[in-house]
Design an enzyme around this catalytic site. Structure first.
Site, mmCIF file in Angstrom:
data_model
loop_
_atom_site.group_PDB
_atom_site.id
_atom_site.type_symbol
_atom_site.label_atom_id
_atom_site.label_comp_id
_atom_site.label_asym_id
_atom_site.label_seq_id
_atom_site.Cartn_x
_atom_site.Cartn_y
_atom_site.Cartn_z
ATOM 1 N N CYS A 37 1.003 -1.233 -0.232
ATOM 2 C CA CYS A 37 0.033 0.045 -0.082
ATOM 3 C C CYS A 37 0.926 1.156 0.105
ATOM 4 O O CYS A 37 0.322 2.351 -0.231
ATOM 5 C CB CYS A 37 -1.027 0.050 1.372
ATOM 6 N N CYS A 106 -0.810 -4.685 7.789
ATOM 7 C CA CYS A 106 -0.634 -3.502 8.661
ATOM 8 C C CYS A 106 0.112 -3.939 9.895
ATOM 9 O O CYS A 106 1.072 -3.183 10.201
ATOM 10 C CB CYS A 106 -1.725 -2.435 8.975
HETATM 11 FE FE1 FES Z 1 -1.138 -0.632 4.357
HETATM 12 FE FE2 FES Z 1 -2.241 -0.482 6.485
HETATM 13 S S1 FES Z 1 -3.399 -0.306 4.378
HETATM 14 S S2 FES Z 1 -0.399 -0.326 6.262
#
Ligand code: FES
Length: 138
Positions: A37, A106
């Site tokens: 992400c 995450c």
């Molecule tokens: Fe990537 Fe949470 S969406 S660290």
């Protein structure tokens, strides 16, 4: 998506946000990014002369689950030795915060950040046997 109360609490009232002064003793800094992400987490530990982590701070440029995960681990590592801190697994973080499956990466970011901070601390304090090629003759 429904988030747990614990997650929301750490997200809304994150513990230990910030960073230490450059000249502080016993620091280890880990900076990691999540390829999935693009979020980034910086986590610092402050280790006392007895090898116990006295304090920890973080800055996370990322989603709420990453912020909550890093807030949680800064609380968990305090009072542990650096080697005990390495035992923290992302699965424990995910379980504690009841992270949904799409947010597991995450918590992996938080585990990686601790590992990076400990590795940095060890390399600065002469404990990094793996990457130290010097045998005393150099
Ligand atoms: Fe990537 Fe949470 S969406 S660290």
């Amino acid at each position: 998506m429904a988030y747990s109360e614990k997650l929301l609490d750490h997200y809304e009232n994150p513990r230990n946000v910030g960073s230490f002064g450059k000249d502080d003793e016993g620091l280890g800094t880990g900076m990691v990014g999540a390829p999935a992400c693009g979020d980034v987490m910086k986590l610092q530990i402050k280790v006392g002369k007895d090898g116990i982590i006295e304090d920890a701070k973080f800055k996370t440029y990322g989603c709420g689950s990453a912020i909550a995960s890093s807030s949680l681990v800064t609380e968990w590592v305090k009072g542990k030795t650096v080697d005990q801190a390495l035992q923290i697994k992302n699965t424990q973080i995910a379980e504690e915060l009841a992270l949904p499956p799409v947010k597991i990466h995450c918590s992996i970011l938080a585990e990686d950040a601790i590992k990076a901070a400990v590795a940095d601390y060890k390399s600065k304090h002469g404990e990094n046997v793996e990457t130290s090629a010097c045998t005393g003759s150099c």
